[in-house]
Design an enzyme around this catalytic site. Structure first.
Site: not given
Length: 678
Positions: A468-469, A472, A475
């Protein structure tokens, strides 16, 4: 004090690769002088913009504003990460001093009438300026930002706004520091290994090592995670220990932070009214992709009844298993334990059996990095020659498929007493074609450190968090915009979680899972039948997970739909009433965060926006289905996802980016199916 310090690594741009902050040179005493000089320099730059006698132009106003505040940016990104990932008493003091100064600095710029007049003049003439699409969007966003910050208010209203912002800044910092202190103080200290029965040998050894580090030699310490439910609850066989652990978690910071939450909610309501909105939630959502309070409220309330019904069905199944242990009623400290028993009995999935297959280094390199290569062609090279903010943190250089350098990724994976709970991503250097900078991004996690010499074995949830991290991080790494304002994760709160949630899908993709899920001793792959059972078991527990999440979300919503003048006498009573009013007063399922330790909404920028996770999950679930059904290869789909969405940041409307990728508006059906709410 400005100007007293002449030798300070923040005073000039870093000469390291990618302008990586010179962490080896940075000392605690550098921060405050750098903040002070940085704010003074930016105000001087703003003065130069507003003092000009020339007619406002895009270059002498908007671009000059974008280029201002370089020193302040450098120190702020480093300090914000340090204060969260490795704080000290001195850093806490600096944080407490600087927070209101930064709030006042923001107001000094955004309430500067001369600056706003120049921006407004450009905005009114925008059709005749000949700007490209991204420059037009920069003008629109800056204009909107100044209006939302109070630029149109009268002098008296602006004076009150400054007071509100200053007090909220102080309270937010105090709230977070209270949570950090209370979380450390509430760690459960146990006298014997027998009390930890049910945990693996490695976890027990880790608890002993944790006790040694914290000054409790010969004992065992379970430090608290940031959420209400603690992961050890699923394995601890001693019901009294489970009860004590959950009580410690739920009781954190109530005395100190309950009154702060009441005060902050009241101040936010007053500020929203001052800016023309009926509530803080209305003010926040007006600048999100959701757009209106009604849109958010409608989605959340539609989910409550089916989620609670789903949780009740799960509770009935748990009760049947618990009865064999003489437990007549499932309590909150029992839920995770008996859920694990159901998974073992119904799906033959045992969390303790899974962990040996998820060794951190293999999950990182052969899972997270492998998936990034599969979808985007990325390569990662560790750079031990580059120093990060803490000895635990590791620096990796990231390359494109053709060998072109892309940026730096820093991983700080381990828990420590000086780090706040949870997991998060930071950008230390923001990509921008205007500045010529390439990205430096950072992931912080809180994986417990094992006993010396033991492998770092992850739970399934920790594997998910790692993926998940890193979503980021991608991104931020893939950002390809002109202006820093739009770079990477600088998107609305209810969109920013979408790319990270999408990245979770790679953890269960067969070709990725087979590559990283191998026994740390034997190298044997995770058995295929166990993979199938894991997939089936994923559906069980969705009722609990959805209810605990919705409870926290609607608690945030209740605090921030308070109107100006509405009095709240007691935070716990308000919390209980808010949950009862929406049908989420489920004693066996506490909110994912209770008010007193809900840092997301009282100190971390998610106020009235914790709904963002479920809102983003609509896009996430739809995108996962798109990856699976669009007829393209993984690499082709990844490139389209990167080009049309990840790289765009906030340089265009995020939902426009979604439509450009998928070819249509979002569909909620995949989310409802995933959550068992269809």
């Amino acid at each position: 004090m400005v100007g007293e310090m002449t030798e300070n690594p923040f005073f000039e741009a870093s000469r390291l690769a990618y302008e990586l902050p010179p962490f080896a040179e940075i000392r605690e005493e550098h921060y405050l002088p750098a903040f002070e000089r940085g704010m003074a320099e930016q105000l001087a730059e703003i003065e130069a913009i507003t003092d000009t006698r020339s007619v406002p132009t895009f270059d002498n106003t908007l671009l000059a504003l974008e280029r201002s505040g370089e020193l302040l940016r450098r120190v702020r990104v480093v300090f914000d990460n340090q204060a969260c990932s490795d704080t000290t008493d001195l850093l806490d003091e600096v944080d407490a001093k600087v927070s209101p100064l930064l709030a006042a600095h923001h107001d000094a710029i955004h309430l500067d009438r001369r600056l706003f007049e120049r921006i407004e003049a450009l905005y009114e003439a925008r059709a005749d300026l000949g700007l490209d699409a991204e420059s037009q969007r920069l003008l629109q966003r800056r204009y909107d930002d100044f209006v939302r910050s109070g630029a149109r208010l009268g002098e008296a209203e602006q004076a009150r706004l400054r007071e509100l912002n200053a007090e909220l800044a102080v309270l937010g910092t105090t709230f977070q520091q209270n949570v950090n202190a209370a979380t450390r103080a509430a760690a459960l200290v146990l006298d014997s290994a027998e009390e930890l029965a049910g945990l693996s040998e490695g976890a027990i050894a880790g608890a002993a090592e944790n006790a040694r580090v914290l000054g409790h030699d010969g004992k065992y310490v379970l430090s608290l995670k940031n959420t209400s439910t603690q992961p050890e609850l699923a394995q601890l066989t001693d019901r009294s220990v489970r009860e004590r652990l959950l009580a410690a978690s739920l009781g954190r910071a109530g005395d100190t932070n309950g009154p702060l939450a009441i005060r902050m909610a009241a101040l936010r309501a007053e500020r929203a009214a001052l800016l023309g909105h009926p509530s803080h939630a209305a003010y926040v959502v007006a600048d999100e992709t959701a757009g209106t309070v009604e849109a958010v409220d409608g989605l959340l309330r539609r989910l409550v009844e089916p989620a609670v019904a789903n949780a009740r069905r799960e509770a009935e199944e748990l009760a049947g298993v618990a009865a064999a242990d003489g437990v007549e009623e499932i309590a909150a400290h029992d839920w995770a334990y008996y859920s694990e028993k159901v998974r073992q009995a119904s799906y033959q999935v045992d969390a303790a059996v899974l962990r040996p297959y998820f060794e951190l280094e293999r999950v990182l390199r052969d899972g997270v990095f492998f998936a990034a290569k599969l979808a985007y062609g990325l390569e990662f090279t560790e750079r031990p020659d580059l120093t990060a903010h803490h000895p635990d943190a590791r620096v990796f250089e990231v390359f494109e498929e053709d060998g072109t350098a892309l940026g730096l990724f820093i991983g700080d994976f381990h828990a420590r007493a000086s780090k706040r709970g949870g997991a998060w991503m930071d950008s230390l250097v923001t990509q921008s074609r205007m500045t010529g900078r390439r990205p430096v991004v950072l992931n912080n996690l809180n994986i417990p450190r094992p006993a010396p010499g033991e492998p770092v074995l992850l739970t399934w949830d920790e594997v998910r968090t790692l993926f998940h991290e890193f979503g980021h991080a991608l991104h931020g790494l893939f950002s390809d915009v002109e202006y820093p304002l739009f770079a990477g994760t600088s998107v609305p709160r209810d969109f920013v979680e979408f790319p990270s949630q999408v990245n979770e899908m790679w953890m269960v993709r067969p070709e990725v899972l087979a590559n990283y899920a191998r026994h740390h001793e034997t190298g044997e792959p995770l058995p295929a039948e166990l993979v199938e059972r894991m997939a089936a078991a994923e559906g069980f527990g969705q009722g609990f997970r959805t209810v605990e999440y919705l409870a926290a979300t609607l608690l945030d919503w209740a605090w921030h739909t308070v109107s100006q003048g509405q009095e709240v006498a007691d935070a716990e009573e308000f919390e209980a009433r808010a949950l009862a009013d929406v049908g989420l007063a489920v004693p066996a399922i506490p909110p994912r965060y209770r008010t007193a330790y809900f840092q997301h909404v009282f100190s971390s920028g998610y106020s009235a926006a914790y709904y963002a996770y479920i809102w983003s999950e609509v896009l996430d679930a739809d995108t996962v289905r798109w990856f699976e059904t669009n007829g393209r290869s993984v690499r082709e789909s990844g490139e389209l996802f990167r080009r049309e969405l990840l790289a765009r940041g906030f340089s265009r409307d995020p939902l426009e980016s979604f439509r450009a990728m998928v070819g249509r508006a979002p569909d909620t059906a995949p989310l409802l199916a995933r959550r068992g709410l269809a």
